[in-house]
Design a protein around this motif. Structure first.
Motif, mmCIF file in Angstrom:
data_model
loop_
_atom_site.group_PDB
_atom_site.id
_atom_site.type_symbol
_atom_site.label_atom_id
_atom_site.label_comp_id
_atom_site.label_asym_id
_atom_site.label_seq_id
_atom_site.Cartn_x
_atom_site.Cartn_y
_atom_site.Cartn_z
ATOM 1 N N GLU A 142 0.818 -1.119 0.106
ATOM 2 C CA GLU A 142 -0.055 0.128 0.151
ATOM 3 C C GLU A 142 0.665 1.370 -0.118
ATOM 4 O OE1 GLU A 142 -3.352 0.583 -0.091
ATOM 5 O OE2 GLU A 142 -3.971 -1.547 -0.224
ATOM 6 N N GLU A 143 2.076 1.010 0.886
ATOM 7 C CA GLU A 143 2.949 2.419 0.752
ATOM 8 C C GLU A 143 3.520 2.602 -0.510
ATOM 9 O OE1 GLU A 143 6.809 3.590 3.072
ATOM 10 O OE2 GLU A 143 6.171 1.622 3.386
ATOM 11 N N ALA A 144 3.738 1.738 -1.393
ATOM 12 C CA ALA A 144 4.409 1.921 -2.638
ATOM 13 C C ALA A 144 3.183 2.398 -3.682
ATOM 14 C CB ALA A 144 4.993 0.567 -3.328
ATOM 15 N N GLN A 145 2.031 2.106 -3.462
ATOM 16 C CA GLN A 145 0.873 2.402 -4.375
ATOM 17 C C GLN A 145 0.744 3.932 -3.992
ATOM 18 O OE1 GLN A 145 -2.328 -0.143 -4.161
ATOM 19 N NE2 GLN A 145 -1.170 -2.035 -4.656
ATOM 20 N N GLN A 146 0.711 4.135 -2.643
ATOM 21 C CA GLN A 146 0.429 5.764 -2.477
ATOM 22 C C GLN A 146 1.725 6.490 -2.862
ATOM 23 O OE1 GLN A 146 -2.362 6.953 -1.084
ATOM 24 N NE2 GLN A 146 -1.219 9.042 -1.520
ATOM 25 N N GLY A 147 2.756 5.801 -2.792
ATOM 26 C CA GLY A 147 3.942 6.473 -3.399
ATOM 27 C C GLY A 147 4.027 6.943 -4.768
ATOM 28 N N LEU A 148 3.462 6.113 -5.680
ATOM 29 C CA LEU A 148 3.249 6.247 -6.941
ATOM 30 C C LEU A 148 1.924 7.473 -7.227
ATOM 31 C CD1 LEU A 148 3.124 5.557 -10.053
ATOM 32 C CD2 LEU A 148 1.202 4.128 -9.588
ATOM 33 N N ILE A 149 1.062 7.501 -6.360
ATOM 34 C CA ILE A 149 0.041 8.399 -6.442
ATOM 35 C C ILE A 149 0.725 9.882 -5.962
ATOM 36 C CG2 ILE A 149 -2.188 9.065 -5.578
ATOM 37 C CD1 ILE A 149 -3.092 6.317 -5.322
ATOM 38 N N ASN A 150 1.543 9.739 -4.887
ATOM 39 C CA ASN A 150 2.187 10.993 -4.795
ATOM 40 C C ASN A 150 3.100 11.517 -5.621
ATOM 41 O OD1 ASN A 150 0.899 10.814 -1.904
ATOM 42 N ND2 ASN A 150 2.670 9.998 -1.367
ATOM 43 N N MET A 151 3.732 10.741 -6.399
ATOM 44 C CA MET A 151 4.464 11.383 -7.628
ATOM 45 C C MET A 151 3.826 11.775 -8.566
ATOM 46 S SD MET A 151 7.602 8.160 -8.094
ATOM 47 C CE MET A 151 6.732 6.785 -7.586
ATOM 48 N N TRP A 152 2.311 11.388 -8.893
ATOM 49 C CA TRP A 152 1.661 11.931 -9.895
ATOM 50 C C TRP A 152 0.944 13.290 -9.297
ATOM 51 C CZ3 TRP A 152 1.872 12.044 -14.424
ATOM 52 C CH2 TRP A 152 2.357 10.999 -15.616
ATOM 53 N N TYR A 153 0.713 13.402 -7.818
ATOM 54 C CA TYR A 153 0.294 14.724 -7.516
ATOM 55 C C TYR A 153 1.341 15.525 -7.610
ATOM 56 C CZ TYR A 153 -3.363 12.470 -4.514
ATOM 57 O OH TYR A 153 -4.706 11.857 -4.008
ATOM 58 N N GLN A 154 2.659 15.103 -7.548
ATOM 59 C CA GLN A 154 3.691 16.478 -7.678
ATOM 60 C C GLN A 154 3.654 16.626 -9.370
ATOM 61 O OE1 GLN A 154 7.495 15.804 -5.385
ATOM 62 N NE2 GLN A 154 6.241 14.160 -4.391
ATOM 63 N N LEU A 155 3.771 15.604 -10.000
ATOM 64 C CA LEU A 155 3.829 15.814 -11.442
ATOM 65 C C LEU A 155 2.752 16.698 -12.056
ATOM 66 C CD1 LEU A 155 4.992 12.427 -12.716
ATOM 67 C CD2 LEU A 155 6.214 14.501 -13.239
ATOM 68 N N SER A 156 1.450 16.387 -11.373
ATOM 69 C CA SER A 156 0.497 17.048 -11.967
ATOM 70 C C SER A 156 0.332 18.787 -11.494
ATOM 71 C CB SER A 156 -0.887 16.723 -11.146
ATOM 72 O OG SER A 156 -2.047 17.496 -11.109
ATOM 73 N N ASP A 157 1.161 18.835 -9.908
ATOM 74 C CA ASP A 157 1.127 20.355 -9.581
ATOM 75 C C ASP A 157 2.244 21.117 -10.860
ATOM 76 O OD1 ASP A 157 -0.299 19.973 -7.615
ATOM 77 O OD2 ASP A 157 1.271 19.564 -6.115
ATOM 78 N N ALA A 158 3.284 20.351 -11.246
ATOM 79 C CA ALA A 158 4.377 21.127 -11.994
ATOM 80 C C ALA A 158 3.567 21.199 -13.562
ATOM 81 C CB ALA A 158 5.572 20.306 -12.188
ATOM 82 N N LEU A 159 2.691 20.350 -13.817
ATOM 83 C CA LEU A 159 2.502 20.242 -15.364
ATOM 84 C C LEU A 159 0.846 20.531 -15.740
ATOM 85 C CD1 LEU A 159 3.994 16.719 -16.135
ATOM 86 C CD2 LEU A 159 4.911 19.167 -16.557
ATOM 87 N N LYS A 160 -0.043 21.084 -14.756
ATOM 88 C CA LYS A 160 -1.320 21.298 -14.804
ATOM 89 C C LYS A 160 -1.531 22.444 -15.543
ATOM 90 C CE LYS A 160 -1.761 23.513 -10.324
ATOM 91 N NZ LYS A 160 -2.461 23.274 -8.962
ATOM 92 N N GLY A 161 -0.681 23.215 -15.617
ATOM 93 C CA GLY A 161 -0.638 24.543 -16.501
ATOM 94 C C GLY A 161 -0.807 24.192 -18.096
ATOM 95 N N PHE A 162 -0.117 23.191 -18.629
ATOM 96 C CA PHE A 162 -0.191 22.754 -19.876
ATOM 97 C C PHE A 162 -1.508 22.297 -20.174
ATOM 98 C CE2 PHE A 162 4.198 22.347 -18.756
ATOM 99 C CZ PHE A 162 4.911 23.018 -19.686
ATOM 100 N N SER A 163 -2.234 22.845 -21.529
ATOM 101 C CA SER A 163 -3.297 22.396 -21.979
ATOM 102 C C SER A 163 -3.716 21.003 -22.125
ATOM 103 C CB SER A 163 -3.284 23.119 -23.189
ATOM 104 O OG SER A 163 -4.603 22.545 -24.022
ATOM 105 N N THR A 164 -4.841 20.744 -21.972
ATOM 106 C CA THR A 164 -5.293 19.181 -21.647
ATOM 107 C C THR A 164 -5.474 18.944 -23.295
ATOM 108 O OG1 THR A 164 -7.667 20.030 -21.690
ATOM 109 C CG2 THR A 164 -6.484 19.407 -19.588
ATOM 110 N N ASP A 165 -5.391 19.754 -24.304
ATOM 111 C CA ASP A 165 -5.514 19.290 -25.574
ATOM 112 C C ASP A 165 -4.129 18.998 -25.910
ATOM 113 O OD1 ASP A 165 -8.091 20.024 -25.695
ATOM 114 O OD2 ASP A 165 -7.935 22.155 -26.512
ATOM 115 N N SER A 166 -3.132 19.189 -25.128
ATOM 116 C CA SER A 166 -1.637 19.150 -25.802
ATOM 117 C C SER A 166 -0.950 18.265 -24.862
ATOM 118 C CB SER A 166 -1.003 20.603 -25.630
ATOM 119 O OG SER A 166 -1.725 21.449 -26.570
ATOM 120 N N VAL A 167 -1.175 18.014 -23.756
ATOM 121 C CA VAL A 167 -0.214 17.076 -22.823
ATOM 122 C C VAL A 167 -1.112 15.952 -22.234
ATOM 123 C CG1 VAL A 167 1.189 16.875 -20.876
ATOM 124 C CG2 VAL A 167 1.438 18.845 -22.599
#
Length: 381
Positions: A142-167
């Motif tokens: 469960e810890e590893a799975q939450q780790g994967l989710i946490n990585m995507w939280y951080q990636l989302s924070d960094a990339l959410k400004g890019f258009s959903t039509d493009s990325v």
């Protein structure tokens, strides 16, 4: 005058942000405009590479995106690895993040959409099973799975400004779960977590067991989400596409291979070392041709139709040492099937050992392959 220009820039930036970013109020019922057709993997750069510092910074530059645009590609897949983006304590490593965001900006500048693919993480490596390792803890922790989710939280924070039509986001490459339901449960978890943050971002979801075409029928796709692309990989017949590849037992075979038709003749099979014969035997009876490729894709095509989602072959290609005429025949058949069934694709890859571009020489290492790829259908406007 400078103040006026500054205010205009602020307004333009605000308008772009409003259209580019998704909000929590948006619904997944609304389909974005992320449409893809033909692309390539920018591999062995932010993934599967020991390059750091200046060498990594220089590996992929604006001229690479410009070249791909001019050739007629309409998108790229960018594999990234956890070890390049986070240290062992989970701290972000800034340089890789800057390289990724800069790459996405350059892709947009040159009219290329992009898929950010989380390729290898510390709790899961797609080749660990083949190498006899037991380091994959993702599906039992469960810890590893939450780790994967946490990585995507951080990636989302960094990339959410890019258009959903493009990325788009591909939240894990080539899952290798013992049981298909383990992967289905993780898909549901990560999908739910990302949808809470980015309701309309396109998510690329692959099948279990190395994103195999044959396991697509076991994939449980989140219902009612129009912004999903279904992904599979295809390198069959492996004896042809990976001929001479040092990392696979099949690569030890030095005899003749054929395509189309039976890959290994009876005579070549008999002449092969006894230790390789169990591996070669399946290639002595099966006919490999466009009909076999079409039949292999059948399940994946049916799943995509069932959910009314785009189908995407995220990896396919031929190892550089393979006889080029055989490689071109196989590639031509693959492209024909892709076009026939409206399947998007990214070759493996741009500039590494399956690629067509030589970064060191700044020149094509396989121009006929590029010409063949560009003969396929492009992005539908």
């Amino acid at each position: 005058m400078k103040k006026i220009l500054f205010m205009v820039a602020l307004v333009a930036t605000a308008m772009w942000t409003m259209t580019a970013c998704t909000s929590k109020e948006e619904s997944t019922d609304e389909q974005n405009n992320f449409r893809i057709r033909r692309g390539t993997n920018l591999s062995h750069w932010l993934s599967q590479s020991e390059e750091r510092g200046e060498k990594r910074q220089q590996h992929i530059q604006e001229d690479d995106f410009e070249r791909l645009e001019q050739l007629g590609f309409d998108f790229v897949r960018i594999p990234i690895d956890e070890v390049q983006f986070w240290d062992e304590e989970g701290n972000k490593l800034p340089e890789a993040w800057d390289l990724l965001t800069n790459a996405l900006q350059l892709a947009g500048k040159h009219h290329l959409r992009a898929i950010v693919d989380l390729h290898i993480i510390r709790s899961h490596y797609f080749n660990a099973v083949n190498e006899g390792g037991d380091g994959n803890t993702l599906f039992t922790s469960e810890e590893a799975q939450q780790g994967l989710i946490n990585m995507w939280y951080q990636l989302s924070d960094a990339l959410k400004g890019f258009s959903t039509d493009s990325v788009a986001y591909e939240f894990m490459n080539e899952p290798v779960a013992d049981d298909h339901e383990q992967w289905n449960m993780l898909v549901a978890k990560v999908h739910k977590a990302l949808r809470e943050r980015e309701p309309q971002r396109t998510l690329v979801v692959g099948s279990n067991r190395w994103q195999g075409y044959e396991t697509m029928k076991y994939l449980k796709v989140p219902e009612g989400d129009k912004n999903i692309v279904l992904s599979f990989h295809y390198y069959n017949p492996m004896l042809l596409t990976h001929y001479g590849a040092w990392w696979t037992p099949l690569g030890k075979y030095k005899g003749k291979v054929n395509y189309p038709g039976v890959i290994v003749s009876k005579e070549d099979y008999e002449a092969a070392p006894d230790s390789l014969k169990p591996l070669l035997e399946p290639y002595t009876t099966q006919e490999w041709n466009i009909d076999k490729i079409r039949a292999d894709f059948k399940d994946a095509i049916e799943v995509a139709k069932k959910y009314n989602l785009q189908l995407f072959c995220g990896e396919w290609g031929v190892y550089e040492p393979v006889d080029r005429e055989l490689a071109y025949k196989w590639t031509k058949d693959m492209l024909s099937v892709f076009d026939e069934f409206d399947i998007a694709w990214t070759t493996w890859c741009y500039d590494a050992d399956f690629g067509f571009w030589d970064q060191e020489k700044n020149d094509y290492k396989d121009k006929p392959l590029v010409d063949l790829l560009m003969s396929a259908e492009g992005l539908e406007k």
